[in-house]
Design a protein around this motif. Structure first.
Motif, PDB file in Angstrom:
ATOM      1  N   ALA A  70       5.755   2.843   9.245  1.00  0.00           N
ATOM      2  CA  ALA A  70       4.462   2.805   8.555  1.00  0.00           C
ATOM      3  C   ALA A  70       3.438   3.674   9.277  1.00  0.00           C
ATOM      4  O   ALA A  70       2.648   4.379   8.637  1.00  0.00           O
ATOM      5  N   HIS A  71       3.468   3.651  10.614  1.00  0.00           N
ATOM      6  CA  HIS A  71       2.534   4.473  11.393  1.00  0.00           C
ATOM      7  C   HIS A  71       2.793   5.953  11.127  1.00  0.00           C
ATOM      8  O   HIS A  71       1.851   6.732  10.932  1.00  0.00           O
TER       9      HIS A  71
ATOM     10  N   LYS B 251       0.842  -1.198   0.000  1.00  0.00           N
ATOM     11  CA  LYS B 251       0.000   0.000   0.000  1.00  0.00           C
ATOM     12  C   LYS B 251       0.877   1.248   0.000  1.00  0.00           C
ATOM     13  O   LYS B 251       1.883   1.316   0.706  1.00  0.00           O
ATOM     14  N   LYS B 252       0.475   2.240  -0.778  1.00  0.00           N
ATOM     15  CA  LYS B 252       1.250   3.477  -0.909  1.00  0.00           C
ATOM     16  C   LYS B 252       1.363   4.211   0.433  1.00  0.00           C
ATOM     17  O   LYS B 252       2.429   4.720   0.786  1.00  0.00           O
TER      18      LYS B 252
ATOM     19  N   MET C 131       0.174   8.525   9.447  1.00  0.00           N
ATOM     20  CA  MET C 131      -0.248   9.759  10.112  1.00  0.00           C
ATOM     21  C   MET C 131      -0.026  10.963   9.193  1.00  0.00           C
ATOM     22  O   MET C 131      -0.868  11.857   9.114  1.00  0.00           O
ATOM     23  N   LYS C 132       1.107  10.976   8.488  1.00  0.00           N
ATOM     24  CA  LYS C 132       1.402  12.065   7.562  1.00  0.00           C
ATOM     25  C   LYS C 132       0.363  12.102   6.445  1.00  0.00           C
ATOM     26  O   LYS C 132      -0.159  13.173   6.098  1.00  0.00           O
ATOM     27  N   LEU C 133       0.026  10.940   5.890  1.00  0.00           N
ATOM     28  CA  LEU C 133      -0.973  10.868   4.826  1.00  0.00           C
ATOM     29  C   LEU C 133      -2.346  11.303   5.326  1.00  0.00           C
ATOM     30  O   LEU C 133      -3.086  12.005   4.631  1.00  0.00           O
ATOM     31  N   GLN C 134      -2.703  10.906   6.544  1.00  0.00           N
ATOM     32  CA  GLN C 134      -3.988  11.324   7.106  1.00  0.00           C
ATOM     33  C   GLN C 134      -4.043  12.835   7.296  1.00  0.00           C
ATOM     34  O   GLN C 134      -5.080  13.454   7.049  1.00  0.00           O
ATOM     35  N   LEU C 135      -2.941  13.436   7.741  1.00  0.00           N
ATOM     36  CA  LEU C 135      -2.910  14.889   7.901  1.00  0.00           C
ATOM     37  C   LEU C 135      -3.049  15.583   6.548  1.00  0.00           C
ATOM     38  O   LEU C 135      -3.757  16.594   6.436  1.00  0.00           O
TER      39      LEU C 135
ATOM     40  N   SER D 136       2.859  -4.098   2.857  1.00  0.00           N
ATOM     41  CA  SER D 136       1.557  -4.757   2.765  1.00  0.00           C
ATOM     42  C   SER D 136       0.948  -4.888   4.161  1.00  0.00           C
ATOM     43  O   SER D 136       1.679  -4.991   5.156  1.00  0.00           O
ATOM     44  N   PRO D 137      -0.376  -4.908   4.256  1.00  0.00           N
ATOM     45  CA  PRO D 137      -1.010  -5.137   5.555  1.00  0.00           C
ATOM     46  C   PRO D 137      -0.570  -6.466   6.172  1.00  0.00           C
ATOM     47  O   PRO D 137      -0.377  -6.564   7.380  1.00  0.00           O
TER      48      PRO D 137
END
Length: 155
Positions: free
Chosen positions: A135-136, A77-78, A140-144, A83-84
């Motif tokens: 990954a976390h 996943k980008k 978090m950066k992507l969510q922001l 991967s999960p």
């Protein structure tokens, strides 16, 4: 399967269908629209995978759902750059064909002692913790970034 709060997903028939096929239902909160978007993105990915698997005969999509879920779980996943599957288990996914080789033969071919694989697994666990942390942070950066774009569009 993560779903938004549409009434058709809350019917008894749909719950029974999911129970019959071993599908665990989860619902995103209406107070977190990003969660709904993530569920729809994941569902769209699954739909695309199922379409690719079926190609000609689309009547048996339900029989291919587990394959689609597996493919989705082992795909990098980008947002998390892994991967999960790898995040959960700490190792890259192996295809069932890779498991045909007995462990004993593998150890002989590789010239490993019993203590060596255990040592390597411990190293993998340490690396897994570091990988989860990275990954976390990326997530978090992507969510922001997503929140910023969402807020910018709705102002």
């Amino acid at each position: 399967m993560v779903m938004d709060n549409v009434m058709c997903f809350r019917s008894e028939e749909f719950a029974e269908f999911c129970a019959n096929y071993g599908i665990i239902m989860s619902y995103s909160s209406p107070y977190h629209p990003r969660g709904n978007g993530q569920a729809e993105s994941s569902n769209r990915s699954l739909l695309n995978i199922i379409k690719k698997i079926l190609e000609e005969n689309k009547r048996f999509w339900d029989q291919k759902l587990r394959l689609a879920l597996w493919a989705d779980r082992v795909t990098i996943k980008k947002a998390i750059s892994t991967s999960p599957f790898e995040l959960v288990y700490g190792v890259k996914a192996r295809l069932p064909v890779n498991n045909l080789l007995p462990v004993y033969n593998f150890l002989q071919i590789e010239g490993l002692e019993m203590s060596k694989p255990m040592e390597e697994r411990m190293i993998q666990l340490v690396e897994m913790k570091e990988m989860r942390t990275v990954a976390h942070k990326r997530n978090m950066k992507l969510q922001l970034q997503s929140k910023y774009l969402f807020d910018k569009m709705n102002v």
